[in-house]
Design an enzyme around this catalytic site. Structure first.
Site, PDB file in Angstrom:
ATOM      1  N   GLU A 189       0.803  -1.230   0.000  1.00 11.35           N
ATOM      2  CA  GLU A 189       0.000   0.000   0.000  1.00 11.35           C
ATOM      3  C   GLU A 189       0.832   1.274   0.000  1.00 11.35           C
ATOM      4  OE1 GLU A 189       0.378  -2.130   2.406  1.00 11.35           O
ATOM      5  OE2 GLU A 189       0.397  -1.240   4.396  1.00 11.35           O
ATOM      6  N   SER A 220     -20.377  26.297   5.409  1.00 13.51           N
ATOM      7  CA  SER A 220     -19.282  27.150   5.868  1.00 13.51           C
ATOM      8  C   SER A 220     -18.519  27.727   4.684  1.00 13.51           C
ATOM      9  CB  SER A 220     -18.329  26.315   6.708  1.00 13.51           C
ATOM     10  OG  SER A 220     -17.715  25.340   5.868  1.00 13.51           O
ATOM     11  N   GLY A 221     -18.802  27.196   3.488  1.00 11.21           N
ATOM     12  CA  GLY A 221     -18.010  27.614   2.337  1.00 11.21           C
ATOM     13  C   GLY A 221     -16.857  26.651   2.108  1.00 11.21           C
ATOM     14  N   GLY A 222     -16.658  25.716   3.031  1.00 11.04           N
ATOM     15  CA  GLY A 222     -15.621  24.695   2.860  1.00 11.04           C
ATOM     16  C   GLY A 222     -16.109  23.608   1.910  1.00 11.04           C
ATOM     17  N   VAL A 223     -15.179  22.750   1.513  1.00  9.39           N
ATOM     18  CA  VAL A 223     -15.509  21.739   0.507  1.00  9.39           C
ATOM     19  C   VAL A 223     -16.569  20.753   1.018  1.00  9.39           C
ATOM     20  CG1 VAL A 223     -14.526  20.014  -1.045  1.00  9.39           C
ATOM     21  CG2 VAL A 223     -13.085  21.785  -0.108  1.00  9.39           C
ATOM     22  N   ASP A 224     -16.390  20.267   2.255  1.00 12.60           N
ATOM     23  CA  ASP A 224     -17.261  19.188   2.726  1.00 12.60           C
ATOM     24  C   ASP A 224     -18.722  19.629   2.818  1.00 12.60           C
ATOM     25  OD1 ASP A 224     -14.775  18.146   2.985  1.00 12.60           O
ATOM     26  OD2 ASP A 224     -14.737  18.189   5.169  1.00 12.60           O
ATOM     27  N   SER A 225     -18.954  20.782   3.451  1.00 18.21           N
ATOM     28  CA  SER A 225     -20.352  21.190   3.602  1.00 18.21           C
ATOM     29  C   SER A 225     -20.956  21.579   2.250  1.00 18.21           C
ATOM     30  CB  SER A 225     -20.500  22.310   4.629  1.00 18.21           C
ATOM     31  OG  SER A 225     -19.843  23.478   4.210  1.00 18.21           O
TER      32      SER A 225
END
Ligand code: XMP
Length: 517
Positions: free
Chosen positions: A177, A229-234
């Site tokens: 890996e 929040s403006g972040g990628v995840d949300s």
């Protein structure tokens, strides 16, 4: 959510630091996999009907009195098994072979000679000592269990790989890996496609299609809210849900007064571009009022987290009847892994809005629960997110509050915002932004003496920090070119009133952390 993966690999984790890497490699081959602790109930494994099982490495010796072990039924399921390092030694011992105990570890590169290239090493050269592989083990196999044969050896390790002569059970002493094992992805692909008969069908496109359908079924006619929040995840979470149920999703974007320069405007314009149904709340005064005079980092986090819940609840009440709360939880947050997790999870309370689902009595939707960060980014691409948004650096929920060391005032926040904006501008202009994990400025709670023109100054100090990291668990400071550092420092001192000194943070994590508070 219902099980949507008809082809899955199960990885049993014995605590190796590279267990998550095994999962990444499997998924890179477009096969879905899950990590479970080694002691997961065997019934759960059976119920999952895996196409194959991988036993990870781990720090233990099979002779330790509390050595982690598995049910021997694993080998009776007729499902292909691949043991890696400790996983191979355990296989050997459980099936009747012997493992030699060793006090010293073999750690580092080794040259591998393949003796049998029927399945795991299919397509790979059998010329002597051709393949560079990565070893990290103490104990090693002395005597194979009955029915097994050696499939590869190295100078220091006579049983570098093994397989059963007729059953689909394989073992490798080295780590396929890690990138240092050049043939690692071929070996993993051979296990998945040749031994297990998987098909490469787990793609982000298929993920989006299936999850959209799942959300539709789960939500029915209900309504969903989501904190953006403006972040990628949300944002990816919101886009997926929006794709499934349209404007029955309301996103709430709270400006807590601790955002970066122009952040609220930038994020809102992005969200508008993406046609999300967004409710913007400017609650800066509320947050800053509560933070007045507070300097303890954990108190700051707690105040911000609690106030966020109040604001969010008020806004949700305005919407009326809501049934679901969407969250951008990722796979590393949900793995019940026995692996090393890094110290900061417990050192700082990162969970910004912990408790929100319980307080609001809403059912949770977490469409990204199965994904790693890089996969979330691919989903973002699939959903047409602009790349500026997809490749933004992570930004902590408590925002500039934990980068304004000491007490927070609007003036100090403004100084930090200006300095931080210069760091980001220069990082982007030089092409370094995309190469680092995070870059930001910190305002220190001290003043130092300087000289500007003919005058003595007694002003603030700004530190800036750029780090390289894969997952924020560990990090190292980025070796930026001196010219870039000089430009950032000159610009901050010349352009930001009240700053007369700039430092660059050269600490790694551990022992430091990424954020200063
Ligand atoms: P540390 O400082 O612990 O940070 O090395 C690791 C990563 O987590 C982020 N971070 C936070 N994120 N709320 C968040 O949402 C927080 O309170 C918080 N504290 C740190 C940090 O930016 C880094 O990416």
């Amino acid at each position: 959510m219902a099980d949507i993966h008809n082809q899955k690999i199960i990885i049993l984790d014995f605590g190796s630091q590279t267990t998550q890497l095994i999962a990444r490699r499997v998924r890179e081959e477009k096969v879905y996999c899950e990590i479970h602790p080694f002691n997961v109930n065997i019934e759960k494994v059976k119920a999952a009907s895996p196409m194959g099982i991988i036993l990870s490495g781990g720090p233990a010796s099979v002779y330790d009195h509390d050595a982690p072990a598995i049910s021997s039924e694993i080998f009776e399921l007729g499902v292909p098994v691949l043991g890696i390092c400790y996983g191979m030694q355990l296989t050997c011992r459980m099936l009747g072979g012997t493992v030699e105990r060793s006090d010293h570890r073999e750690y580092g590169p080794a040259r591998l000679a393949i003796r049998d290239n029927s399945v795991l090493f299919h397509g790979l050269s059998m010329a002597p000592d051709t393949h560079k592989v990565w070893m990290s083990h103490g104990d090693r196999i002395e005597e194979l269990p009955e029915g097994f044969l050696i499939t590869a050896e190295s100078e220091t390790c006579p049983v570098a790989a093994m397989r059963h002569s007729s059953r689909p059970i394989y073992g490798v002493q080295f780590h396929p890996e890690v990138v240092h094992t050049a043939i690692g992805s071929e070996i993993i692909a051979n296990f998945l496609f040749r031994a297990c008969g998987c098909e490469p069908s787990w793609t982000m496109h298929s993920f989006v299609e299936t999850v959209t359908e799942e959300i539709r079924q789960k939500v029915g006619d209900g309504r969903v809210i989501c904190a953006l929040s403006g972040g990628v995840d949300s944002t990816v979470t919101a886009l997926l849900i929006n794709r499934a149920i349209g404007d029955r999703l309301t996103c709430i974007f709270v400006n807590n007064g601790l955002l970066r320069k122009n952040e609220a405007e930038t994020v809102l314009s992005f969200l508008e571009q993406l046609k999300l149904n967004v409710q913007y709340v400017d609650a800066a005064d509320r947050f800053l009022g509560l933070l007045d005079g507070i300097s303890d980092p954990e108190r700051k986090r707690k105040i911000i987290g609690e106030e966020f819940i109040h604001v969010f609840e008020e806004e949700a009440n305005r919407i009326g009847e809501v049934d679901f709360l969407a969250q951008g939880t990722l796979y590393p947050d949900v793995i019940e892994s026995v692996s090393f997790k890094g110290p900061s999870a417990t050192i700082k309370s990162h969970h910004n809005v912990g408790g929100l689902p319980e307080i609001m009595k809403l059912e949770l939707i977490e469409p990204l629960r199965e994904l790693f960060k890089d996969e979330v980014r691919k989903v973002g691409e699939e959903l047409g997110m602009p790349s500026d948004l997809i490749y933004r650096h992570p930004f902590p929920g408590p925002g500039l509050a934990i980068r304004t060391l000491g007490t927070i005032t609007p003036e100090r926040l403004d100084i930090l915002r200006e300095a931080d904006a210069i760091v980001l501008e220069e990082m982007k202009a030089s092409g370094w932004y995309a190469r680092v994990w995070q870059s930001f400025a910190v305002l220190l709670p001290i003043q130092t003496v300087g000289v500007m023109g003919d005058e003595r100054t007694y002003d603030h100090v700004v530190a800036f920090r750029c780090v390289d990291s894969l997952d924020a668990m560990t990090a190292d400071w980025t070796r930026l070119p001196y010219e870039l550092m000089a430009r950032i420092s000159n610009r901050i001192i010349n352009e930001v009133r009240g700053v007369n000194r700039v430092c660059y943070d050269i600490s790694s994590k551990p022992p430091a952390t990424i954020e200063w508070e």
